[in-house]
Design an enzyme around this catalytic site. Structure first.
Site, PDB file in Angstrom:
ATOM      1  N   HIS A   1       0.880  -1.184   0.000  1.00  0.00           N
ATOM      2  CA  HIS A   1       0.000   0.000   0.000  1.00  0.00           C
ATOM      3  C   HIS A   1       0.912   1.228   0.000  1.00  0.00           C
ATOM      4  O   HIS A   1       1.704   1.418  -0.910  1.00  0.00           O
ATOM      5  CB  HIS A   1      -0.923  -0.115   1.220  1.00  0.00           C
ATOM      6  CG  HIS A   1      -2.040   0.874   1.290  1.00  0.00           C
ATOM      7  ND1 HIS A   1      -2.399   1.694   0.250  1.00  0.00           N
ATOM      8  CD2 HIS A   1      -2.891   1.180   2.313  1.00  0.00           C
ATOM      9  CE1 HIS A   1      -3.428   2.448   0.614  1.00  0.00           C
ATOM     10  NE2 HIS A   1      -3.734   2.162   1.877  1.00  0.00           N
TER      11      HIS A   1
ATOM     12  N   HIS B   1      -1.977  -2.301  -9.646  1.00  0.00           N
ATOM     13  CA  HIS B   1      -3.028  -1.755  -8.786  1.00  0.00           C
ATOM     14  C   HIS B   1      -4.176  -2.744  -8.715  1.00  0.00           C
ATOM     15  O   HIS B   1      -4.492  -3.390  -9.715  1.00  0.00           O
ATOM     16  CB  HIS B   1      -3.533  -0.407  -9.325  1.00  0.00           C
ATOM     17  CG  HIS B   1      -4.222   0.403  -8.291  1.00  0.00           C
ATOM     18  ND1 HIS B   1      -5.551   0.235  -7.994  1.00  0.00           N
ATOM     19  CD2 HIS B   1      -3.747   1.344  -7.441  1.00  0.00           C
ATOM     20  CE1 HIS B   1      -5.869   1.065  -7.012  1.00  0.00           C
ATOM     21  NE2 HIS B   1      -4.786   1.743  -6.655  1.00  0.00           N
TER      22      HIS B   1
ATOM     23  N   ASP C   1       2.482   5.907  -6.550  1.00  0.00           N
ATOM     24  CA  ASP C   1       3.718   5.880  -5.764  1.00  0.00           C
ATOM     25  C   ASP C   1       4.970   5.947  -6.643  1.00  0.00           C
ATOM     26  O   ASP C   1       6.037   6.352  -6.163  1.00  0.00           O
ATOM     27  CB  ASP C   1       3.767   4.618  -4.891  1.00  0.00           C
ATOM     28  CG  ASP C   1       2.709   4.664  -3.806  1.00  0.00           C
ATOM     29  OD1 ASP C   1       2.470   5.758  -3.280  1.00  0.00           O
ATOM     30  OD2 ASP C   1       2.118   3.619  -3.498  1.00  0.00           O
TER      31      ASP C   1
HETATM   32  N1  CMC Z   1       5.395  -6.410 -10.025  1.00  0.00           N
HETATM   33  C1  CMC Z   1       5.420  -7.621 -10.629  1.00  0.00           C
HETATM   34  N2  CMC Z   1       4.309  -8.340 -10.871  1.00  0.00           N
HETATM   35  C2  CMC Z   1       3.154  -7.791 -10.497  1.00  0.00           C
HETATM   36  C3  CMC Z   1       3.063  -6.540  -9.890  1.00  0.00           C
HETATM   37  C4  CMC Z   1       4.247  -5.840  -9.646  1.00  0.00           C
HETATM   38  N3  CMC Z   1       4.241  -4.654  -9.062  1.00  0.00           N
HETATM   39  N4  CMC Z   1       1.782  -6.261  -9.628  1.00  0.00           N
HETATM   40  C5  CMC Z   1       1.070  -7.295 -10.065  1.00  0.00           C
HETATM   41  N5  CMC Z   1       1.907  -8.223 -10.586  1.00  0.00           N
HETATM   42  C6  CMC Z   1       1.517  -9.499 -11.178  1.00  0.00           C
HETATM   43  C7  CMC Z   1       1.397 -10.545 -10.099  1.00  0.00           C
HETATM   44  O1  CMC Z   1       2.605 -11.210  -9.863  1.00  0.00           O
HETATM   45  C8  CMC Z   1       0.335 -11.446 -10.684  1.00  0.00           C
HETATM   46  O2  CMC Z   1       0.929 -12.252 -11.663  1.00  0.00           O
HETATM   47  P1  CMC Z   1       0.532 -13.807 -11.790  1.00  0.00           P
HETATM   48  O3  CMC Z   1      -0.928 -13.796 -12.139  1.00  0.00           O
HETATM   49  O4  CMC Z   1       1.443 -14.312 -12.844  1.00  0.00           O
HETATM   50  O5  CMC Z   1       0.789 -14.402 -10.437  1.00  0.00           O
HETATM   51  C9  CMC Z   1      -0.591 -10.477 -11.401  1.00  0.00           C
HETATM   52  O6  CMC Z   1       0.221  -9.358 -11.743  1.00  0.00           O
HETATM   53  C10 CMC Z   1      -1.748 -10.010 -10.531  1.00  0.00           C
HETATM   54  O7  CMC Z   1      -1.202  -9.457  -9.352  1.00  0.00           O
HETATM   55  P2  CMC Z   1      -1.871  -9.474  -7.936  1.00  0.00           P
HETATM   56  O8  CMC Z   1      -0.839  -9.277  -6.881  1.00  0.00           O
HETATM   57  O9  CMC Z   1      -2.763 -10.677  -7.803  1.00  0.00           O
HETATM   58  O10 CMC Z   1      -2.785  -8.229  -8.044  1.00  0.00           O
HETATM   59  P3  CMC Z   1      -3.420  -7.496  -6.848  1.00  0.00           P
HETATM   60  O11 CMC Z   1      -4.571  -6.782  -7.381  1.00  0.00           O
HETATM   61  O12 CMC Z   1      -3.655  -8.386  -5.695  1.00  0.00           O
HETATM   62  O13 CMC Z   1      -2.207  -6.549  -6.425  1.00  0.00           O
HETATM   63  C11 CMC Z   1      -0.869  -4.795  -5.814  1.00  0.00           C
HETATM   64  C12 CMC Z   1      -2.196  -5.211  -6.465  1.00  0.00           C
HETATM   65  C13 CMC Z   1      -0.849  -3.264  -5.741  1.00  0.00           C
HETATM   66  C14 CMC Z   1      -0.787  -5.374  -4.404  1.00  0.00           C
HETATM   67  C15 CMC Z   1       0.309  -5.323  -6.678  1.00  0.00           C
HETATM   68  O14 CMC Z   1       0.210  -4.782  -7.977  1.00  0.00           O
HETATM   69  C16 CMC Z   1       1.652  -4.991  -6.056  1.00  0.00           C
HETATM   70  O15 CMC Z   1       2.116  -5.719  -5.179  1.00  0.00           O
HETATM   71  N6  CMC Z   1       2.308  -3.872  -6.516  1.00  0.00           N
HETATM   72  C17 CMC Z   1       3.566  -3.451  -5.918  1.00  0.00           C
HETATM   73  C18 CMC Z   1       3.311  -2.638  -4.651  1.00  0.00           C
HETATM   74  C19 CMC Z   1       2.747  -1.259  -4.942  1.00  0.00           C
HETATM   75  O16 CMC Z   1       3.223  -0.549  -5.810  1.00  0.00           O
HETATM   76  N7  CMC Z   1       1.727  -0.877  -4.173  1.00  0.00           N
HETATM   77  C20 CMC Z   1       1.084   0.437  -4.294  1.00  0.00           C
HETATM   78  C21 CMC Z   1      -0.335   0.261  -4.723  1.00  0.00           C
HETATM   79  S1  CMC Z   1      -1.152   1.720  -5.310  1.00  0.00           S
HETATM   80  C22 CMC Z   1      -0.926   3.012  -4.239  1.00  0.00           C
HETATM   81  C23 CMC Z   1      -1.274   2.734  -2.836  1.00  0.00           C
HETATM   82  O17 CMC Z   1      -2.322   2.194  -2.505  1.00  0.00           O
HETATM   83  O18 CMC Z   1      -0.486   3.092  -1.987  1.00  0.00           O
END
Ligand code: CMC
Length: 371
Positions: free
Chosen positions: A222, A261, A312
């Site tokens: 987050h 996201h 971010d």
């Molecule tokens: N880097 C690499 N792969 C990613 C990323 C990333 N940043 N984000 C998503 N993926 C991949 C993930 O590995 C998965 O692939 P697979 O289906 O092959 O396993 C697919 O995309 C779906 O990802 P997910 O984690 O199931 O998606 P989610 O909706 O649960 O996650 C998230 C959203 C924000 C937690 C994730 O994108 C993430 O961990 N991003 C990095 C941390 C980040 O930048 N967070 C800030 C979020 S926005 C601002 C805020 O709220 O502060």
């Protein structure tokens, strides 16, 4: 095991109505009380946006004057808040410092338990004024520098930067900081806002909700992602190493911070505005190397994973060149988001239902306790 569908991470599950903001991934837009966030960021002050989030309408000139006066007169930290900060080790994360200081502010408030809407508005405005002072003081003490008293002739972003760096910031820098504060102010039912609403739903107090929200925001999935972006850039070192670093990180299945996201799948609606502010800052501070690193990583992530940056990603380099310590980035996010959190706490209380979901048990079935 009981057969019931579960919604891991509550993904895609609407849990309540809100009139505070609307995230629309289809049109890639974010509205605060109906206004597009990029239009607010173009011209409105942090104070105007705070009023909008709390009251639902932009303030009249008189209302704005009142809020400005309230905010400017509530900036100085109480002696026991300063002492609480001073007593914390320098090794503590700045998010732990802001969480602790907000807790002390709550304990100081004689009407902390009063959930009357007028009292909660008063508490929200007080936190809005106090959190920049906490964040600025904490960064200074880590550098062995004394606290700087607030100046009531400066507006919110000017004073935040002044209390942190001890000098009046360049107007271009103030404006980029203002833009970031407006963009970070609100984002519907994200993890920290939902945490705040869960706590409010028990009829606990506003400060407890905000303390819980700070805990949720700290995590790198987050708010902690803005710091993690700069840590990533630090690990990479120079722009020419981006692709090699990314290949290695993706091979390890690492999550790349500042990308992806839960709601937006075609790009975060706030990024173009923040990116433009970042570009102005990288130009102002003459850091073309950071812009090259930013662009190479964005391009490589697009090509390899088709995943776009979130807010971010441009916020991290922006705060870095302004001179904020990396660990201070998420506390800045707290300062901005406290308006959104408190608007949601008040909305929750206005038509409350205890938030208490179900779980599906998958542990050991009933058995006898051994004698
Ligand atoms: N880097 C690499 N792969 C990613 C990323 C990333 N940043 N984000 C998503 N993926 C991949 C993930 O590995 C998965 O692939 P697979 O289906 O092959 O396993 C697919 O995309 C779906 O990802 P997910 O984690 O199931 O998606 P989610 O909706 O649960 O996650 C998230 C959203 C924000 C937690 C994730 O994108 C993430 O961990 N991003 C990095 C941390 C980040 O930048 N967070 C800030 C979020 S926005 C601002 C805020 O709220 O502060």
């Amino acid at each position: 095991m009981e057969e019931r569908e579960i919604y891991k991470g509550l993904a895609g599950v609407p849990v309540d109505y809100t009139a505070v903001s609307k995230v629309d991934p289809e049109s890639n837009s974010l509205l605060y009380r109906g206004y597009p966030v990029q239009d607010l960021a173009a011209t409105k002050s942090v104070e105007e946006v705070a009023w909008l989030l709390w009251y639902g309408e932009l303030p009249t000139p008189e209302q704005l004057d009142g809020l400005v006066e309230t905010e400017r007169s509530a900036r100085a930290l109480a002696p026991n808040v300063r002492r609480a900060i001073d007593d914390l080790p320098m090794t503590s994360h700045p998010m732990d410092v802001v969480r602790t200081a907000v807790s002390v502010i709550g304990a100081n408030d004689p009407d902390a338990e009063d959930n009357d809407p007028e009292q909660n508005l008063r508490k929200a405005k007080h936190l809005f004024a106090q959190i920049p002072a906490i964040v600025a003081y904490d960064q200074r003490r880590r550098h062995g520098l004394p606290l700087i008293e607030p100046r009531d002739d400066l507006d919110y972003p000017q004073n935040f930067l002044y209390m942190t760096f001890g000098e009046e910031a360049n107007p271009e820098v103030v404006d980029a900081f203002r833009v970031s504060m407006v963009l970070y102010a609100e984002h519907s039912f994200n993890a920290s806002t939902f945490t705040a609403r869960v706590i409010a739903s028990t009829l606990s107090d506003l400060h407890s909700s905000v303390v819980g929200a700070i805990g949720a925001l700290k995590g790198p999935l987050h708010g902690g992602a803005n710091e993690a972006v700069m840590e990533t850039f630090g690990q990479i070192g120079t722009p020419d190493k981006v692709e090699e670093w990314l290949d290695d990180a993706l091979a390890r299945k690492a999550k790349i911070m500042g990308f992806g996201h839960r709601v937006y799948k075609n790009g975060d609606s706030r990024v173009p505005t923040m990116r433009a502010a970042m570009e102005r800052m990288l130009d102002h501070y003459d850091r073309p190397d950071l812009l090259e690193m930013y662009e190479r990583m964005e391009k490589a992530m697009g090509e390899q994973k088709n995943i776009k940056p979130n807010l971010d990603y441009p916020a991290g380099p922006t705060y870095h060149v302004m001179g904020f310590d990396t660990e201070t980035f998420t506390p800045i996010f707290v300062a901005a988001r406290v308006t959104g959190w408190t608007a949601h706490i008040m909305e929750q209380l206005a038509s409350n239902a205890l938030i208490r979901p179900l779980s599906v048990y998958n542990g050991i079935e009933r058995r006898a306790v051994p004698e």
